[in-house]
Design a protein around this motif. Structure first.
Motif, short mmCIF file in Angstrom:
data_model
loop_
_atom_site.label_atom_id
_atom_site.label_comp_id
_atom_site.label_asym_id
_atom_site.label_seq_id
_atom_site.Cartn_x
_atom_site.Cartn_y
_atom_site.Cartn_z
N HIS A 12 -5.06 4.08 -0.73
CA HIS A 12 -6.21 5.00 -0.90
C HIS A 12 -7.05 4.30 -2.01
CE1 HIS A 12 -4.49 8.15 1.34
NE2 HIS A 12 -3.56 8.36 0.59
N TYR A 13 -6.98 3.11 -2.59
CA TYR A 13 -7.78 2.48 -3.34
C TYR A 13 -9.07 1.92 -2.68
CZ TYR A 13 -4.62 2.27 -7.44
OH TYR A 13 -3.83 2.77 -8.60
N SER B 222 -6.48 8.93 -13.41
CA SER B 222 -6.22 9.85 -12.27
C SER B 222 -6.06 8.90 -11.01
CB SER B 222 -7.49 10.72 -11.81
OG SER B 222 -8.70 9.94 -11.84
N ASP B 223 -6.42 7.58 -11.02
CA ASP B 223 -6.24 6.64 -9.99
C ASP B 223 -4.89 5.90 -9.99
OD1 ASP B 223 -8.84 7.24 -8.71
OD2 ASP B 223 -9.71 5.78 -10.14
N ARG B 224 -4.25 5.70 -11.35
CA ARG B 224 -3.16 4.99 -11.51
C ARG B 224 -1.91 5.37 -10.73
NH1 ARG B 224 -3.96 4.62 -17.95
NH2 ARG B 224 -6.10 4.02 -17.83
N HIS B 225 -1.85 6.89 -10.47
CA HIS B 225 -0.68 7.15 -9.69
C HIS B 225 -0.93 7.91 -8.01
CE1 HIS B 225 1.72 7.44 -13.19
NE2 HIS B 225 0.69 7.86 -13.84
N LYS B 226 -2.07 7.06 -7.64
CA LYS B 226 -2.65 7.18 -6.36
C LYS B 226 -1.89 6.02 -5.40
CE LYS B 226 -7.06 9.22 -6.60
NZ LYS B 226 -8.71 9.07 -6.08
N LEU B 227 -1.51 6.45 -4.15
CA LEU B 227 -1.20 5.10 -3.30
C LEU B 227 -2.13 4.01 -3.08
CD1 LEU B 227 0.75 7.14 -0.58
CD2 LEU B 227 1.73 5.98 -2.32
N GLU C 130 0.85 -1.19 0.07
CA GLU C 130 -0.02 0.10 -0.06
C GLU C 130 1.00 1.14 0.15
OE1 GLU C 130 -3.10 -0.07 3.10
OE2 GLU C 130 -4.18 -1.42 1.92
N THR D 235 2.24 3.35 -5.25
CA THR D 235 1.00 3.67 -6.41
C THR D 235 0.78 2.57 -7.13
OG1 THR D 235 2.44 4.44 -8.18
CG2 THR D 235 1.91 6.06 -6.56
#
Length: 250
Positions: free
Chosen positions: A132-133, A124-129, A86, A89
């Motif tokens: 946070h998914y 926009s979600d691909r580079h989130k940690l 986690e 990203t």
């Protein structure tokens, strides 16, 4: 290709969780694995995935006239609670996974964004940690790994129960597309979901595997018939002992 399970046994003390389980799982089908809490579904998955050693019996992959013992690398395991790093990203994790497994990945390893597109993961979600998914996003990330590695056997432990309607539909579509190249075994408590998604239902009951006939699935009261089968438990099996023996099982 077939996954052939023969006389599989696993005991926890004096509790026989798997008692000579036999079954032939065929490539090209999605199998729904049903069983009461504590019946041994997770134990069976752990034995197939190499995370737990069976006491007796064999698990083989059979292709035509050749066969070999099932190896941990032959099995992809979609956990009910995804186990992912986690602190990375999604993009970093997939890049790392591809780099580590490059020798085993034949294709689809060059264009990471195309992989995310395939799983309908927003840019926009691909580079989130990953921490946070959502649960559904984490399950998509797990499935993406199997698109890369293409293990012959994929085990899915309650992968759709906590997903929203749209994500669940996307996952079901993906599983149907994948089944021609894999043996897919899907564990669930939801009978209607199993009947909708799966080609065959397999009941784990009293340590053995039994196929629910296609005729039963076509009947309007199939849910009641399966419930009656699962309810046929001896008094000594309905207490807490088996739950303790198969701790954490679903």
């Amino acid at each position: 290709m077939e996954l052939v399970v023969e006389n599989l046994e696993k005991d926890f003390g004096d509790k026989h969780v798997l008692s000579g389980a036999d079954f032939v799982f065929e490539q090209g089908k999605i199998y729904g694995l049903l069983g009461r809490n504590g019946a041994g579904k997770t134990t069976l998955f752990n034995c197939l995935g190499g995370e737990m050693q069976a006491d007796r019996g064999s698990m083989k992959l059979v292709q035509g006239h050749s066969s070999r013992d099932l190896q941990p690398e032959d099995v992809g395991y979609v956990y009910a609670l995804p186990i992912l790093p986690e602190f990375l990203t999604g993009y970093e994790f997939i890049r790392f996974y591809i780099d580590v497994n490059q020798a085993a990945i034949a294709d689809r390893g060059d264009d990471i964004d195309a992989l995310f597109d395939l799983m309908s993961i927003e840019e926009s979600d691909r580079h989130k940690l990953i921490k946070h998914y959502s649960h559904g996003m984490k399950n998509k990330l797990q499935m993406l790994l199997f698109l890369l590695m293409k293990p012959p056997v994929i085990l899915l432990d309650e992968p759709l129960t906590s997903l929203d309607v749209i994500v669940a539909l996307e996952m079901k579509k993906l599983l149907r597309e994948m089944k021609d190249e894999h043996v897919l075994i899907f564990s669930t408590h939801i009978l209607q979901l199993a009947a909708d998604l799966c080609d065959e239902l397999v009941v784990l009951h009293r340590g053995k595997l039994t196929c629910v006939s296609a005729e039963v699935l076509k009947q309007p009261d199939f849910e009641q018939q399966v419930i009656e089968l699962l309810s046929e438990v001896d008094a000594d099996e309905s207490g807490s002992g088996e739950e303790d023996a198969d701790a954490g099982d679903n």
